[in-house]
Design a protein around this motif. Structure first.
Motif, PDB file in Angstrom:
ATOM      1  N   VAL A  78       3.290   1.664   3.315  1.00  0.00           N
ATOM      2  CA  VAL A  78       4.738   1.479   3.382  1.00  0.00           C
ATOM      3  C   VAL A  78       5.383   2.751   2.865  1.00  0.00           C
ATOM      4  CG1 VAL A  78       6.689   0.126   2.575  1.00  0.00           C
ATOM      5  CG2 VAL A  78       4.489  -0.991   2.986  1.00  0.00           C
ATOM      6  N   LEU A  79       6.226   3.376   3.686  1.00  0.00           N
ATOM      7  CA  LEU A  79       6.939   4.587   3.258  1.00  0.00           C
ATOM      8  C   LEU A  79       8.374   4.180   2.913  1.00  0.00           C
ATOM      9  CD1 LEU A  79       5.521   7.088   5.888  1.00  0.00           C
ATOM     10  CD2 LEU A  79       4.849   6.838   3.516  1.00  0.00           C
ATOM     11  N   TYR A  80       8.812   4.524   1.761  1.00  0.00           N
ATOM     12  CA  TYR A  80      10.070   4.026   1.186  1.00  0.00           C
ATOM     13  C   TYR A  80      11.274   4.580   1.945  1.00  0.00           C
ATOM     14  CZ  TYR A  80      13.282   2.642  -2.586  1.00  0.00           C
ATOM     15  OH  TYR A  80      14.290   2.080  -3.328  1.00  0.00           O
ATOM     16  N   HIS A  81      12.163   3.603   2.392  1.00  0.00           N
ATOM     17  CA  HIS A  81      13.436   3.949   3.062  1.00  0.00           C
ATOM     18  C   HIS A  81      13.260   5.039   4.114  1.00  0.00           C
ATOM     19  CE1 HIS A  81      15.514   1.179   0.643  1.00  0.00           C
ATOM     20  NE2 HIS A  81      15.766   1.940  -0.430  1.00  0.00           N
ATOM     21  N   ASN A  82      12.451   4.711   5.131  1.00  0.00           N
ATOM     22  CA  ASN A  82      12.195   5.710   6.169  1.00  0.00           C
ATOM     23  C   ASN A  82      12.226   5.006   7.524  1.00  0.00           C
ATOM     24  OD1 ASN A  82      11.240   7.773   7.761  1.00  0.00           O
ATOM     25  ND2 ASN A  82       9.679   8.425   6.295  1.00  0.00           N
ATOM     26  N   ASN A  83      13.220   5.377   8.395  1.00  0.00           N
ATOM     27  CA  ASN A  83      13.299   4.784   9.736  1.00  0.00           C
ATOM     28  C   ASN A  83      12.447   5.537  10.752  1.00  0.00           C
ATOM     29  OD1 ASN A  83      14.843   2.589   9.176  1.00  0.00           O
ATOM     30  ND2 ASN A  83      16.802   3.596   9.577  1.00  0.00           N
ATOM     31  N   SER A  84      11.896   6.709  10.337  1.00  0.00           N
ATOM     32  CA  SER A  84      10.981   7.456  11.233  1.00  0.00           C
ATOM     33  C   SER A  84       9.688   7.717  10.475  1.00  0.00           C
ATOM     34  CB  SER A  84      11.613   8.791  11.659  1.00  0.00           C
ATOM     35  OG  SER A  84      12.867   8.572  12.238  1.00  0.00           O
ATOM     36  N   PRO A  85       9.031   6.631  10.080  1.00  0.00           N
ATOM     37  CA  PRO A  85       7.828   6.853   9.253  1.00  0.00           C
ATOM     38  C   PRO A  85       6.686   7.479  10.057  1.00  0.00           C
ATOM     39  CG  PRO A  85       8.012   4.546   9.845  1.00  0.00           C
ATOM     40  CD  PRO A  85       9.249   5.212  10.380  1.00  0.00           C
ATOM     41  N   ARG A  86       5.870   8.297   9.367  1.00  0.00           N
ATOM     42  CA  ARG A  86       4.653   8.874  10.000  1.00  0.00           C
ATOM     43  C   ARG A  86       3.483   8.498   9.086  1.00  0.00           C
ATOM     44  NH1 ARG A  86       6.244  14.414  13.026  1.00  0.00           N
ATOM     45  NH2 ARG A  86       4.265  13.883  14.016  1.00  0.00           N
ATOM     46  N   TRP A  87       2.612   7.647   9.645  1.00  0.00           N
ATOM     47  CA  TRP A  87       1.522   7.132   8.794  1.00  0.00           C
ATOM     48  C   TRP A  87       0.248   7.968   8.915  1.00  0.00           C
ATOM     49  CZ3 TRP A  87       4.463   3.958  12.026  1.00  0.00           C
ATOM     50  CH2 TRP A  87       5.334   3.073  11.365  1.00  0.00           C
ATOM     51  N   ALA A  88      -0.144   8.290  10.170  1.00  0.00           N
ATOM     52  CA  ALA A  88      -1.392   9.038  10.437  1.00  0.00           C
ATOM     53  C   ALA A  88      -2.591   8.329   9.807  1.00  0.00           C
ATOM     54  CB  ALA A  88      -1.280  10.487   9.931  1.00  0.00           C
ATOM     55  N   GLU A  89      -2.609   6.972   9.991  1.00  0.00           N
ATOM     56  CA  GLU A  89      -3.745   6.208   9.452  1.00  0.00           C
ATOM     57  C   GLU A  89      -4.691   5.839  10.583  1.00  0.00           C
ATOM     58  OE1 GLU A  89      -3.304   3.303   6.082  1.00  0.00           O
ATOM     59  OE2 GLU A  89      -1.301   3.206   6.917  1.00  0.00           O
ATOM     60  N   GLN A  90      -5.977   6.079  10.350  1.00  0.00           N
ATOM     61  CA  GLN A  90      -6.972   5.830  11.393  1.00  0.00           C
ATOM     62  C   GLN A  90      -7.726   4.535  11.075  1.00  0.00           C
ATOM     63  OE1 GLN A  90     -11.049   7.554  11.416  1.00  0.00           O
ATOM     64  NE2 GLN A  90     -10.135   9.020  12.838  1.00  0.00           N
ATOM     65  N   ILE A  91      -7.859   3.682  12.112  1.00  0.00           N
ATOM     66  CA  ILE A  91      -8.668   2.469  11.935  1.00  0.00           C
ATOM     67  C   ILE A  91      -9.719   2.418  13.035  1.00  0.00           C
ATOM     68  CG2 ILE A  91      -6.932   1.084  10.728  1.00  0.00           C
ATOM     69  CD1 ILE A  91      -6.257  -0.197  13.415  1.00  0.00           C
TER      70      ILE A  91
ATOM     71  N   ARG B  94       0.877  -1.196   0.000  1.00  0.00           N
ATOM     72  CA  ARG B  94       0.000   0.000   0.000  1.00  0.00           C
ATOM     73  C   ARG B  94       0.906   1.235   0.000  1.00  0.00           C
ATOM     74  NH1 ARG B  94      -2.944   0.985   4.291  1.00  0.00           N
ATOM     75  NH2 ARG B  94      -4.686   1.932   3.202  1.00  0.00           N
ATOM     76  N   ARG B  95       0.847   1.990  -1.092  1.00  0.00           N
ATOM     77  CA  ARG B  95       1.770   3.117  -1.259  1.00  0.00           C
ATOM     78  C   ARG B  95       0.986   4.426  -1.489  1.00  0.00           C
ATOM     79  NH1 ARG B  95       6.091   4.215  -0.604  1.00  0.00           N
ATOM     80  NH2 ARG B  95       7.096   4.555  -2.585  1.00  0.00           N
ATOM     81  N   PRO B  96       1.521   5.565  -1.046  1.00  0.00           N
ATOM     82  CA  PRO B  96       0.826   6.859  -1.233  1.00  0.00           C
ATOM     83  C   PRO B  96       0.659   7.179  -2.723  1.00  0.00           C
ATOM     84  CG  PRO B  96       2.693   7.098   0.256  1.00  0.00           C
ATOM     85  CD  PRO B  96       2.822   5.758  -0.373  1.00  0.00           C
ATOM     86  N   PHE B  97      -0.511   7.746  -3.072  1.00  0.00           N
ATOM     87  CA  PHE B  97      -0.737   8.160  -4.468  1.00  0.00           C
ATOM     88  C   PHE B  97      -1.011   9.666  -4.548  1.00  0.00           C
ATOM     89  CE2 PHE B  97      -3.507   9.023  -8.096  1.00  0.00           C
ATOM     90  CZ  PHE B  97      -2.789   8.447  -9.135  1.00  0.00           C
ATOM     91  N   GLY B  98      -2.007  10.127  -3.810  1.00  0.00           N
ATOM     92  CA  GLY B  98      -2.314  11.554  -3.896  1.00  0.00           C
ATOM     93  C   GLY B  98      -3.374  11.961  -2.882  1.00  0.00           C
ATOM     94  N   CYS B  99      -3.651  13.261  -2.890  1.00  0.00           N
ATOM     95  CA  CYS B  99      -4.591  13.811  -1.893  1.00  0.00           C
ATOM     96  C   CYS B  99      -5.403  14.932  -2.559  1.00  0.00           C
ATOM     97  CB  CYS B  99      -3.806  14.360  -0.708  1.00  0.00           C
ATOM     98  SG  CYS B  99      -4.841  15.179   0.524  1.00  0.00           S
ATOM     99  N   ALA B 100      -6.681  15.037  -2.178  1.00  0.00           N
ATOM    100  CA  ALA B 100      -7.539  16.130  -2.684  1.00  0.00           C
ATOM    101  C   ALA B 100      -8.271  16.746  -1.504  1.00  0.00           C
ATOM    102  CB  ALA B 100      -8.527  15.591  -3.711  1.00  0.00           C
ATOM    103  N   VAL B 101      -8.575  18.030  -1.627  1.00  0.00           N
ATOM    104  CA  VAL B 101      -9.224  18.762  -0.521  1.00  0.00           C
ATOM    105  C   VAL B 101     -10.289  19.685  -1.112  1.00  0.00           C
ATOM    106  CG1 VAL B 101      -8.869  20.509   1.271  1.00  0.00           C
ATOM    107  CG2 VAL B 101      -7.174  18.713   0.942  1.00  0.00           C
ATOM    108  N   VAL B 102     -11.474  19.744  -0.473  1.00  0.00           N
ATOM    109  CA  VAL B 102     -12.500  20.722  -0.884  1.00  0.00           C
ATOM    110  C   VAL B 102     -13.181  21.249   0.379  1.00  0.00           C
ATOM    111  CG1 VAL B 102     -14.253  18.936  -1.253  1.00  0.00           C
ATOM    112  CG2 VAL B 102     -14.496  21.124  -2.383  1.00  0.00           C
ATOM    113  N   SER B 103     -13.453  22.569   0.386  1.00  0.00           N
ATOM    114  CA  SER B 103     -14.073  23.181   1.575  1.00  0.00           C
ATOM    115  C   SER B 103     -15.576  22.920   1.567  1.00  0.00           C
ATOM    116  CB  SER B 103     -13.815  24.680   1.573  1.00  0.00           C
ATOM    117  OG  SER B 103     -14.619  25.299   2.555  1.00  0.00           O
ATOM    118  N   ILE B 104     -16.114  22.623   2.740  1.00  0.00           N
ATOM    119  CA  ILE B 104     -17.561  22.361   2.838  1.00  0.00           C
ATOM    120  C   ILE B 104     -18.360  23.613   2.503  1.00  0.00           C
ATOM    121  CG2 ILE B 104     -19.346  22.103   4.619  1.00  0.00           C
ATOM    122  CD1 ILE B 104     -18.218  19.608   5.412  1.00  0.00           C
ATOM    123  N   ALA B 105     -17.813  24.790   2.846  1.00  0.00           N
ATOM    124  CA  ALA B 105     -18.541  26.047   2.585  1.00  0.00           C
ATOM    125  C   ALA B 105     -18.807  26.225   1.095  1.00  0.00           C
ATOM    126  CB  ALA B 105     -17.753  27.227   3.128  1.00  0.00           C
TER     127      ALA B 105
END
Length: 1939
Positions: free
Chosen positions: A458-471, A298-309
């Motif tokens: 999986v974050l590539y070659h990172n010994n201090s990975p930050r995932w911020a994934e909520q389950i 599972r690798r990062p692809f992209g992110c999108a943001v839209v304001s509710i207003a």
């Protein structure tokens, strides 16, 4: 035999019935019928929508329905027994049907289609209701839907608001007025604004991901994110996409749609976002080759943001395409959304130029149940619910949740002996107490089912990975204890076959030993090292190890050392589990009795959501402690109970109140608790007065409702258990408690003291206790408690005390409570309530609350059933009336007269209060019976009090009738109001008669009464005529026509007045007149006799009824202009004298009256005024400004001036007319109109009041302003000559005041006007005669004829079309003969239109040489009184060889009432004269005119005014060629033969004159050829040679060898290129073609004013010669061509030629190409020529002759009225006889002693021009002040010197005087008498006239012979010796209207 029906009363028609049998009633399918009788298969009855027509029909055609009959008998009404919603639907749809068709007619397409859809929808719903297969809930929904649709349609169509209760219409008579008002208000509010929903939901539907470089599956995660606090607000919604970017499970909509629920209003902010994270599943590197690795990551692809207003403003139907961004380095992945929000561009970039995520986003509002109803399809199709993190704003009892959210935050790892950093993946498992993996309890987000294990990014070659994934871990409560979560860490190698190598793990237990769950927050977990092949089968081995660095023992250095750590954040959302230890301690109080005190103290610190989760357990605990150790803990338990009760007051937990209620009813078991509760509560109440800090006591009192609930329930349990022991003791306790309460309430406090606040807190909760007390005490006992408690409050309250408002709130809740509804307790409480209300209303405070209390009180008074009066109710009404009626009236008056507050919210509240008080007043009056009224009126001891009461109530009623009192669609409320008012007025009129008549008469009360009655009758909601038939029928059935009732009452009261009637004359004339204008016959018949009475009394008092007349006329005008009154009313008023049907004695009395004649005269005047006013009103309803509006206004204006002499009305209509002219751009007419007002003013300093749009100013200032405005409009209308005269007058004023600045400006303005006269081109208008025949025309046009001044460029066809557009129903008459009586009397509109020719008045300017044409043209078309129309015909036998022998002309001269232009574009014809012109006279005119045309062209050619010689060439060619072909020879044959001379001896002079003219023409032609030779271009020499040859032929044909001596003698040279003579002939008149004659159109120099019917005949004659013409009869049937042609006109130009002349022909001498095709058209026969038989093709303005080329009238013409000798002498005179009538007073007319300047001519009305943008008409009021100029001579006399006889002439005068000079004088008699007679006598210095502008005469060509009349009169001189070139005195300025 016909039998009245018993049960068969109502039916619906099943099939159409034609009704062809005798007495048959035609029926349409769907009609509803009421059945009266039956007979052998037939019914007799009527259709409900038309009850007047009754008939019979077959019973088989009707489906019977059950119905209820009301008012059995003659006037019975039948109401079908069916659902009221169905009845309403049916009647409403019928009403809409008619209006819907009208929408189509009015072209309101949008509403038409919307209404059509709604009607279909309602019909469909009606079917569903009628079928009756709906469930109860569905039926409710359908009815709600139906009523909503009905209300929408009614609102769109402007229909009435329907009051409803439970979907059914409410009968206003069945409910209290206050209740009706509340229902209306509720529906109105609902309509106005729907309350904004407090909860919102976001619908998300994922469509696809568009990207160029896909090829791997994707996971898309949505969540709502708070940008302000940087935290997620919701769970995640998870969608899987396939390799194409489309949803993986397209058939399962719940996996691609979600609803983010329970968003609060605070979440719809600009900084709340929808964040989308996209993960790809595939190779480690996006560009790696396929064969390198088979393992998926599972690798990062992209992110999108839209304001509710953004969604609030966006169109919800559109899909959104979200841009997808990728982070520059994977290290930033955890905060990519924050970077995008902050626009940190350096940290992210677009993942691809065309990458975008297509989603549908929509915000939905309302609670979830409402959404399920509204968006049924959404929920049935499938949508997954995504909740907020944590509880929503409102926690509902029974809600079950147990979700543990974990966020994988970050990790710190060692390299593990590798040279590069690791690729770390975490696997998450949930295990139960036995170590078994819980299946399906790990969820990555909603939308996808839970899984057994979860793999992180999986974050590539990172010994201090930050995932911020909520389950989310939705673990059941029962398996929660003992469960733990395990995290396994693996390194993902990209080389070694893509293996994942385990190198460590962490774990966390979910519950602690003491039962508390894992606390919320971030936890740093220990990473335990392990081997790759470690087995976790026995989890007990590692569970003994420490899991978190926080709970490591301090001495364990070993595990503290390692650097590797893993951080998670946990958050529990559970309704069953708690993380709070204090809560657990309290619930387990029996285990630790020593901790009870602590636990009770800590309860207040525990979060409310924890308490409500365990509400029942907590309450059981508290009462358990109280039962076991009440002595020790009673106070603490009481405080804890108060805390919990008050906690439930919080909006977040308010839904838990029912939980507590259920607990009290079903689970509470503290039978002994009541003693402790009462004891502690009393202890608190007793301490109130001394206590310093009241906060805690206030908290206790806030909870008193539930404390009483516990007390009462506890006592009931005790009674049940013990059989009612200690009841008396309980009663005593409660009494003592209330005594304590009364004592503390009775404390008086200054200002806002703590005790006062405590009192207020208690009063707020006090009414909630009543229902509890009623469970144990009787109604009277509880009412006693309440009365004593309320009575104990201090009476004197300080202004700033909050107690008063709270006391009212308490009383309001009391009145609304069950206690007050009971009549027994009401009689105890009512006096208390009335006392408080009275005080508040007297002081005008807390009105909103007072209104609410009053409304509640009155809504409880039940309407008497069957007229039986309940004594208790009657007594109650009496009490309320006595206490509150007077103060209520004063309150309504106060708040109505108060200025309305500014803010919308305040204004709304203000209106509410007024409306509620009004509803209360109406309800009270409706409940009052005769007895109540008697008592009320008897209660007023003094007459003054009664007078004040009556004045108050009448004034209040007037306020209630105001249109703004209720919204416009509240007709139901208005009708109820009116019904109450008329009932009350009938009661009160008796009091008026008894107490205020005869010696006790009071004008003010009577006046107020009459004023109220008039307003009542005139209010819009009672004008039944304007309603639909069904609505009218309903109102008449329910209330009758209330206007007639009130009218009868007015009449009866008026009759009672006797001699006091004089007090109301003339004041009441206006109001009563307004009543009679209501189109209700009965009302009119009742009211109109009052006018006779008024006239009679006024006659007795002052000997006349001028006052009555004046008032009547003023009021009529204002009322008619408001649109009241009708034709019937005029006829009714006309018959006022014989009208008094029921009063024959009055009629006889009138016939005996001395004032009968003046009475009839007044009625006649009023009737004539009404005719004009009705016309005016009807015209003003039309949109565009047209002649009809202007004509109507002129008619009315003249009527006010001449017949009524009403100056103010006259001036008002002057300004209305002025505005109409400005709007129509008739600037000249606007000037003349404003001049009428200007002439009423003088140059004085008299102050004038503010009037219309004029400020307060002096008369001089206003007149100056008017002058400047008029000059400006004359300028815009190109009527500069008139502006100059006003400039001079203003300049004289400025000069007299030494105002040189303005004088200079005025002189410059005058100069600029002179320049414009010389430089700018003006168009010549056409004039048309219009006859309006038939009775359908407005009164001011009916059977009258007018002459109209056409618009610029307007020809006959265009004018005719315009008139037909203005009168679309008119028929155009196709002949010009006068119509007969059948046309006059026809009920139709006939228009007769033809063109006429003006006869100019200002001959002196027109006949003077050297005056430029553009000056002359002004006088030719302005100030015209008379117009001419010629019609050729044959008299006697027609000579086919020579038709001229019998060709006569019928000449009609029309004289107008006013000159044109004036204050209107058209004026009525006052006189028509008919004369016949003989063939000889006709021939003279033709040749005369042709000679004049030739002279003019030659003069222009000589003076080089023509840049082109073509016009002269064509004219010469036409005359010579025609003459050669036999033109003049025909005249010789006709008139010079012996037979003619023998048969007509009287024509000898005329024959001589004709011969003279022929010779003169030959001489002119010779002279013309000489000039032509000089200027002819080389290429036209052959033509010239041909002309010369033909001329010699012509001379020989005429027998001319040498010109006679009289032709050669005294030649006059041309000065300035034209023969200079003083001639004074009157131009002839042209035919209705208005100058469209053949020759006139061919040549620019044709004289516009000569008319020859010969022209067309001459053409025809020539056609006969050339063999190209048809029978001459056809020619004579044609409209004659008004031209001045010679016989040769056919050869010179046909009508075709002239109709195609270019536009510059009128103003430009350039004529090179203009007539080049004249010969092409010359051969057209008359039928082919474009001339209409009746309305000839008018000449295009562009094709008229150039203005400056129109020649002078040089030769006298024959007048058919004169004999031959007269005509000869006429030719010798200076001013030959005009063709008009003989002079009325020849001795008046004297030749003026000087020649006026070009801008000054003698006439009585302002000289105007026909400008490009103006049209103008004149009126009989154009001269409002007499001129001081002597009418006999041109000289001025001193003011007031009007000699009885004209002055003698100052010098020798010519032998004979023309009657035309009498014209200006006789016009003066037409103007009405002026208001102000004054003179404008500003003497001016004599100014020399300029010398002649002549140039030296040409000597080359032979001289033209002089005009014959000059030879005979000798040299013309102004007087005996004067030389015309010497300076002459300049005339004095005159009034503009006299010029």
């Amino acid at each position: 035999m016909w039998i009245p029906t018993e049960h068969e009363k109502y039916g619906v028609v099943l099939a159409s019935f034609r009704g062809t049998v005798q007495h048959g009633l035609p029926l349409e399918i769907g009609d509803t019928v009421q059945i009266l009788e039956k007979c052998e298969g037939w019914y007799r009855g009527f259709i409900l929508k038309n009850p007047n027509i009754k008939g019979i029909f077959p019973s088989s055609y009707v489906h019977l329905k059950n119905a209820v009959v009301k008012n059995k008998g003659q006037y019975e009404t039948v109401i079908p027994i069916e659902d009221s919603v169905i009845t309403e639907m049916t009647s409403t749809l019928r009403e809409w049907g008619a209006m819907w068709k009208q929408l189509y007619v009015k072209n309101e397409g949008d509403l038409f289609h919307r209404l059509w859809h709604v009607m279909n929808e309602i019909l469909d719903l009606r079917r569903q209701v009628l079928v009756g297969h709906l469930t109860h809930d569905r039926m409710k929904d359908v009815k709600q839907h139906i009523t909503a649709r009905l209300d929408w349609g009614n609102e769109q169509l402007g229909l009435d608001l329907v009051p409803r209760r439970e979907f059914s219409m409410v009968d206003p008579d069945e409910i209290s007025v206050t209740e009706l008002y509340r229902l209306m208000e509720h529906r109105h509010r609902k309509k106005e604004s729907t309350a904004p929903a407090s909860t919102h939901h976001l619908f998300v539907h994922v469509k696809s991901l568009m990207s160029a470089n896909l090829g791997e599956e994707l996971e898309v995660f949505f969540h709502i994110y708070d940008g302000r606090e940087n935290r997620p607000l919701s769970e995640r919604f998870f969608v899987r996409l396939n390799k194409s970017g489309l949803p993986k499970w397209p058939e399962k909509t719940e996996r691609q749609c979600t609803l983010f629920v329970d968003l609060g209003s605070s979440d719809l902010r600009k900084d709340v976002y929808i964040v989308v994270h996209i993960i790809r599943i595939g190779r480690m590197g996006a560009g790696e080759k396929k064969n390198t690795c088979s393992v998926q990551y599972r690798r990062p692809f992209g992110c999108a943001v839209v304001s509710i207003a953004d969604l609030l403003t966006a169109d919800s139907k559109d899909d959104h395409l979200l841009k997808v961004y990728a982070c520059n380095t994977e290290v930033e992945w955890y905060q990519i959304h924050e970077n995008i929000i902050k626009k940190a561009n350096s940290r992210y970039n677009l993942s691809g130029s065309n990458t975008g995520l297509a989603v549908a986003l929509q915000l939905l509002h309302g609670d979830i149940d409402q959404l399920r109803r509204e968006y049924m399809g959404l929920f049935t199709r499938g949508v997954c619910i995504t909740r907020k993190l944590g509880f929503s704003d409102i926690i509902m009892p029974g809600e079950m949740r147990n979700d543990l959210f974990m966020t994988l935050e970050k990790g710190e790892f060692e390299k593990g002996g590798k040279s590069v950093a690791r690729n770390v993946e975490i696997t998450v498992y949930v295990l139960d107490a036995d170590g078994q993996i819980l299946k399906g309890y790990v969820a990555a987000g909603s939308g996808e089912p839970g899984v057994d294990e979860y793999h992180s990014l999986v974050l590539y070659h990172n010994n201090s990975p930050r995932w911020a994934e909520q389950i989310k871990l939705p673990i059941p409560v029962d398996t929660f204890r003992g469960s733990h979560v395990r995290f396994e860490f693996r390194h993902c190698s990209t080389k070694d076959k893509g293996e994942k190598k385990l190198f460590g793990y962490s774990f966390v237990p979910l519950m602690q030993e003491d039962g508390r769950t894992l606390p919320d927050g971030t936890h740093e977990l220990i990473i335990h090292k392990c081997e790759e092949n470690t087995s976790f089968a026995d989890c007990l081995r590692y569970l003994k190890l420490p899991f978190s660095k926080a709970n490591l023992p301090s001495n364990n250095q070993l595990l503290k050392g390692p650097k590797e750590s893993f951080w998670i954040t946990s958050f529990l959302c559970s309704t069953k589990l708690t993380q709070n230890g204090d809560m657990l301690d309290l619930l387990k109080w029996r285990a630790h009795p020593e901790r009870i005190n602590d636990s009770l103290s800590k309860l207040k610190e525990i979060d409310g959501s924890e308490i409500v989760k365990f509400l029942q357990d907590t309450l059981d605990t508290l009462f358990g402690i109280l039962d076991e150790s009440s002595q020790r803990y009673s106070l603490k338990v009481f405080d804890s109970l108060v805390h919990i009760i008050n906690l439930l007051q919080d909006s977040k937990f308010q839904h838990f109140k029912p939980v507590m209620d259920t607990y009290i009813e079903s689970h509470f078991a503290g039978a002994l608790s009541y003693r402790d509760l009462i004891k502690v509560l009393k202890w608190y109440v007793d301490r109130i007065v001394e206590a310093e800090h009241q906060d805690h006591i206030q908290q206790v009192l806030k909870a008193s409702e539930y404390i009483f609930k516990y007390i009462i329930q506890s006592r009931r349990l005790f009674s049940l258990a013990t059989g009612g022991q200690n009841e008396e003791e309980f009663r005593v306790c409660i009494h003592e408690l209330f005594m304590s309460i009364c004592f503390f309430l009775s404390q008086e406090n200054k200002g806002i003291s703590p005790v006062a606040q405590t009192q207020a807190v208690f009063l707020r909760t006090f009414p909630a206790i009543y229902s509890e007390l009623l469970k144990f005490f009787t109604v009277r006992e509880v009412a006693g408690f309440v009365r004593e408690t309320l009575a104990s409050l201090p009476t004197v309250v300080h202004a700033d005390s909050p107690l008063e408002a709270v006391k009212l709130q308490c009383i309001s809740k009391t009145v609304e409570s069950q206690l007050y509804i009971n009549p027994e307790s009401r009689c105890i409480l009512l006096p208390v309530v009335l006392r408080v209300l009275n005080t508040c209303l007297q002081e005008q405070r807390d009105l909103v609350m007072c209104a609410r209390i009053f409304t509640s009180m009155l809504s409880l008074i039940k309407k008497e059933e069957n007229g039986a009066v309940d004594p208790a109710v009657s007594e109650e009404v009496e009490l309320i009336v006595e206490s509150l009626l007077g103060v209520l009236l004063r309150t309504i008056l106060e708040i109505s007269n108060r200025p309305q507050p500014a803010g919308p919210a305040m204004r709304l509240q203000f209106q509410d209060v007024t409306g509620e008080f009004v509803a209360c007043l109406l309800a009270l009056l409706r409940h009052m019976s005769d007895k109540h009224y008697q008592k009320l009126l008897q209660a007023y001891s003094s007459k003054d009090d009664l007078r004040d009461f009556l004045l108050h109530i009448f004034t209040v009623f007037r306020i209630l009738i105001r249109p703004e009192m209720f919204p416009k669609d509240w007709t139901v409320m208005r009708l109820v109001t009116n019904n109450v008012i008329i009932t009350t007025v009938l009661y009160l009129s008796d009091a008026l008669r008894k107490n205020f008549l005869n010696d006790k008469f009071d004008y003010k009360v009577w006046d107020s009464y009459f004023y109220l009655s008039v307003i009542f009758i005139n209010q819009p909601c009672l004008q039944l005529e304007s309603f639909s038939p069904s609505k009218r029928k309903k109102i008449l059935e329910k209330y009758g026509d209330m206007r007639v009732m009130m009218g009868c009452e007015i009449f009866s009261m008026w009759q009672n007045l006797g001699e006091h009637k004089l007090n109301f004359i003339p004041a009441m004339i206006g109001p009563f007149l307004e009543v009679t204008l209501v189109p209700q016959p009965d009302l009119r018949n009742v009211m109109i006799p009052i006018f006779h009475d008024m006239m009679d009394w006024e006659q007795r008092r002052s000997g006349n009824f001028k006052q009555v007349e004046a008032k009547l006329i003023d009021k009529l005008d204002s009322l008619m202009s408001e649109g009241k009154g009708d034709e019937t009313y005029r006829e009714l008023f006309n018959s006022i004298i014989p009208l008094f049907g029921p009063y024959p004695s009055l009629l006889k009395k009138i016939e005996r009256e001395t004032w009968r004649e003046s009475g009839i005269s007044l009625i006649a005047t009023v009737t004539r005024l009404m005719e004009r006013l009705l016309d005016y009103r009807d015209c003003m309803k039309l949109g565009e400004v047209d002649g009809k509006k202007i004509g109507c206004t002129v008619s009315l204006l003249n009527f006010y001036k001449t017949e009524l002499n009403k100056e103010e009305m006259y001036i008002r209509y002057i300004h209305k007319l002025y505005d109409l002219h400005l709007k129509a751009q008739n600037y000249t007419e606007a000037s003349y109109t404003l001049l009428l007002y200007d002439e009423l003013l003088e140059w004085s300093d008299r102050p004038l009041r503010e009037f219309l749009n004029y400020p307060m100013q002096s008369e001089w200032q206003r007149k100056e302003y008017l002058h400047l405005t008029i000059i400006q409009n004359f300028d815009r209308g190109k009527c500069w000559e008139n502006g100059i005269i006003l400039c001079r007058e203003l300049a004289d004023q400025y000069e007299s005041y030494y105002d040189y600045r303005n004088l200079s400006k005025m002189r410059m303005m005058e100069a600029s006007l002179y320049d414009k006269i010389m430089d700018q081109q003006r168009l010549e208008p056409e004039f048309f005669r219009v006859g309006f025949y038939g009775k359908k025309f407005p009164f001011f046009l009916r059977n009258k004829e007018f002459v109209c001044r056409g618009h610029d460029y307007e020809r006959l066809e265009a004018f005719q079309q315009r008139m037909l557009n203005e009168f679309p129903h008119a028929i155009a008459m196709q002949h010009v003969n006068q119509p007969d009586q059948t046309i006059y009397q026809a009920d139709a509109q006939y228009l007769q239109i033809y063109a006429v020719t003006p006869i100019p008045e200002s001959q002196d300017v027109l006949q003077r040489d050297g005056v430029p044409d553009n000056i002359k043209n002004f006088y030719k078309f302005n100030h015209i009184w008379r117009f001419r129309y010629d019609r050729p015909f044959h008299k006697g036998t027609k000579d086919k060889e020579n038709e001229f022998k019998s060709l006569w002309v019928e000449r009609t001269t029309l004289t107008l009432v006013q000159s044109l232009p004036g204050i209107s574009r058209w004026f009525e014809v006052e006189k028509r004269e008919l004369v016949e012109v003989s063939p000889l006279e006709n021939a003279i005119e033709v040749i005369e005119n042709k000679n004049l045309q030739l002279r003019t062209l030659i003069a222009q050619c000589q003076s080089r005014q023509m840049q082109n010689i073509n016009p002269l060439t064509m004219c010469l060619n036409g005359v010579i060629d025609a003459a050669v072909n036999g033109g003049l020879a025909r005249y010789q044959e006709a008139f010079f033969v012996k037979d003619y001379i023998m048969n007509h001896p009287e024509d000898g002079d005329k024959i001589g004159r004709l011969r003279e003219l022929m010779f003169e023409q030959a001489h002119i032609l010779e002279f013309g050829l000489a000039v032509h030779e000089k200027y002819v271009p080389q290429d036209m020499r052959p033509l010239h040679k041909k002309l010369v040859d033909q001329f010699h032929l012509m001379k020989s044909s005429l027998g001319i060898q040498e010109f006679p001596a009289y032709v050669r003698a005294s030649p006059v040279p041309f000065t300035n290129g034209s023969p200079r003579t003083y001639r004074n002939s009157v131009p002839s008149i042209i035919s209705p073609d208005a100058g469209r004659g053949v020759a006139r159109r061919s040549y620019p120099a044709v004289n516009r004013y000569s008319s020859s019917s010969l022209s067309s005949q001459a053409s025809n004659e020539v056609s006969n010669i050339t063999g190209q013409s048809e029978s001459s009869d056809e020619v004579f049937n044609m409209q004659p061509s008004p031209s001045t042609s010679s016989l040769s006109s056919n050869h010179s130009a046909s009508p075709n030629v002239t109709s195609s002349a270019p536009s510059s022909a009128r103003g430009s001498p350039q004529m090179a190409e203009k007539h080049k095709h004249s010969r092409d058209n010359a051969c057209l026969s008359p039928r082919e020529r474009p001339v209409s038989a009746i309305f000839p093709n008018p000449l295009d303005p562009a094709q008229r002759a150039p203005a400056h080329q129109i020649g002078d009238t040089t030769l006298p013409r024959s007048d058919p009225n004169l004999s031959a000798p007269d005509k000869v002498s006429s030719a010798k005179n200076a001013r030959p006889q005009s063709p008009g009538p003989m002079s009325r007073s020849p001795q008046k007319t004297v030749m003026p002693p000087f020649t006026p300047s070009p801008t000054e001519c003698q006439s009585t009305s302002l000289v105007s021009n026909s400008p490009v943008l103006s049209g103008s008409y004149s009126s009989g009021i154009s001269s409002l002040s007499r001129c001081s100029v002597s009418e006999a001579s041109g000289t001025e006399l001193p003011a007031g010197d009007h000699p009885p006889h004209p002055l003698p002439p100052p010098g020798p005068l010519p032998n004979s005087v023309s009657s035309s000079s009498d014209e200006p004088i006789r016009r003066e008699n037409k103007t009405p008498p002026p208001y102000h007679v004054y003179e404008r006598n500003n003497p001016r210095r004599p100014v020399p006239l300029p010398h002649s502008l002549s140039i030296p005469p040409q000597v080359d060509p032979p001289a033209l012979p002089p005009k014959p009349h000059q030879l005979r009169t000798g040299s013309m001189k102004l007087d005996g010796n004067a030389d015309p070139r010497l300076p002459r005195p300049r005339p004095l300025p005159r009034k503009v209207s006299q010029l």
